[in-house]
Enzyme design. Structure first.
Site, short mmCIF file in Angstrom:
data_model
loop_
_atom_site.label_atom_id
_atom_site.label_comp_id
_atom_site.label_asym_id
_atom_site.label_seq_id
_atom_site.Cartn_x
_atom_site.Cartn_y
_atom_site.Cartn_z
N GLU A 46 0.82 -1.27 -0.08
CA GLU A 46 0.04 -0.07 0.07
C GLU A 46 0.93 1.04 0.06
O GLU A 46 1.78 1.30 0.93
CB GLU A 46 -0.78 0.00 1.33
CG GLU A 46 -1.98 -0.82 1.02
CD GLU A 46 -3.23 -0.38 2.21
OE1 GLU A 46 -2.98 0.59 2.91
OE2 GLU A 46 -4.11 -1.40 2.37
N ASP A 57 -5.76 9.46 9.26
CA ASP A 57 -4.47 9.28 9.44
C ASP A 57 -4.02 9.74 10.81
O ASP A 57 -4.34 11.09 10.95
CB ASP A 57 -3.53 9.70 8.41
CG ASP A 57 -3.79 9.27 7.16
OD1 ASP A 57 -3.93 8.22 7.13
OD2 ASP A 57 -3.15 9.68 6.15
#
Length: 272
Positions: A46, A57
């Site tokens: 990824e 995040d």
């Protein structure tokens, strides 16, 4: 004809899916880190695209994005970086992990052109809800790019629908909130994974907060793959200076690879 996601996917008992940020700590180092992860047993890479407003995040990946943005990393440059990884010997599938705005700014046509040119196999857009992703999912399918779907404990009644339309692998979010290293995992995730696997016809991978071998042991019998992001990105941050210096880079890469292998030891990929 382009190599497909499934053709590149290693035949292993459990998928190991690491996440790194393109351009952190430097574009050239990103290539070396990707190759080290492949050597450590990664099944899929990824590749995160740095973004100034990363809603999903946590602080570790936010800092990595900031470092990458200082290197002027963009979605287009990151996809070209995948092409360089391919030239250096990376042969596992690469999934681009990006928020939707960079794709919108680049343009979907340009995105798919770059994906085919550079050997990008998949796309994951965490801020695009399932109900709003139909157009992009269909376009990915037509283009031979896997659109990776996310499913969370809050998905409840939508789990079967998401699973039935998933491509590549189904990414299960182990906990609510943003990404980050966690000391413990909520064991409710095991029941959630069992439910998802009832519906999914493709590998079920779990991520968010998985940061040590004990977490992997807890999850390994309940899923088909493990996604590890923040723990890996944190190690890159710790090795930042050594990775940037040509004289110490190889030693740092060896340490990085050893660290990753320790985490995934319970599912150390072996060919089947």
């Amino acid at each position: 004809m382009n190599t497909t996601f499934n053709e590149r996917l290693p035949k292993v008992d459990h998928l190991f899916i690491p996440f790194i940020v393109a351009g952190d700590p430097h574009p050239d180092v990103t290539i070396e880190l990707a190759l080290a992860l492949q050597e450590a047993g990664a099944s899929v890479l990824e590749l995160g695209i740095p973004y100034s407003d990363p809603l999903a995040d946590g602080p570790i990946i936010q800092r990595a994005s900031q470092r990458a943005l200082k290197n002027n990393m963009t979605l287009e440059q990151a996809m070209n970086l995948v092409g360089k990884m391919r030239e250096k010997g990376l042969n596992i599938p690469v999934v681009v992990f990006t928020y939707y705005n960079p794709v919108l700014q680049l343009g979907e046509d340009r995105f798919f052109t770059l994906a085919h040119k550079n050997g990008v196999d998949g796309l994951l857009v965490p801020d695009l809800p399932y109900e709003e992703s139909e157009h992009l999912r269909e376009e990915c399918q037509q283009q031979g790019i896997k659109y990776i779907s996310l499913v969370a404990p809050t998905s409840s009644k939508r789990i079967e629908k998401i699973a039935n339309n998933a491509q590549g692998f189904l990414y299960c979010v182990s906990s609510l909130g943003v990404t980050g290293v966690r000391d413990t995992l909520n064991e409710d995730v095991l029941g959630f994974l069992t439910e998802v696997k009832q519906y999914s016809k493709i590998p079920v991978a779990v991520g968010f907060g998985i940061s040590n071998a004990d977490h992997v042991r807890l999850l390994q019998d309940h899923c088909d793959g493990i996604v590890i992001g923040s723990a890996i990105v944190r190690k890159i941050e710790e090795l930042n200076e050594a990775l940037l210096l040509p004289t110490s880079r190889q030693k740092a890469l060896v340490e990085f690879k050893g660290y990753v292998e320790t985490i995934i030891a319970p599912i150390k990929p072996c060919e089947v």
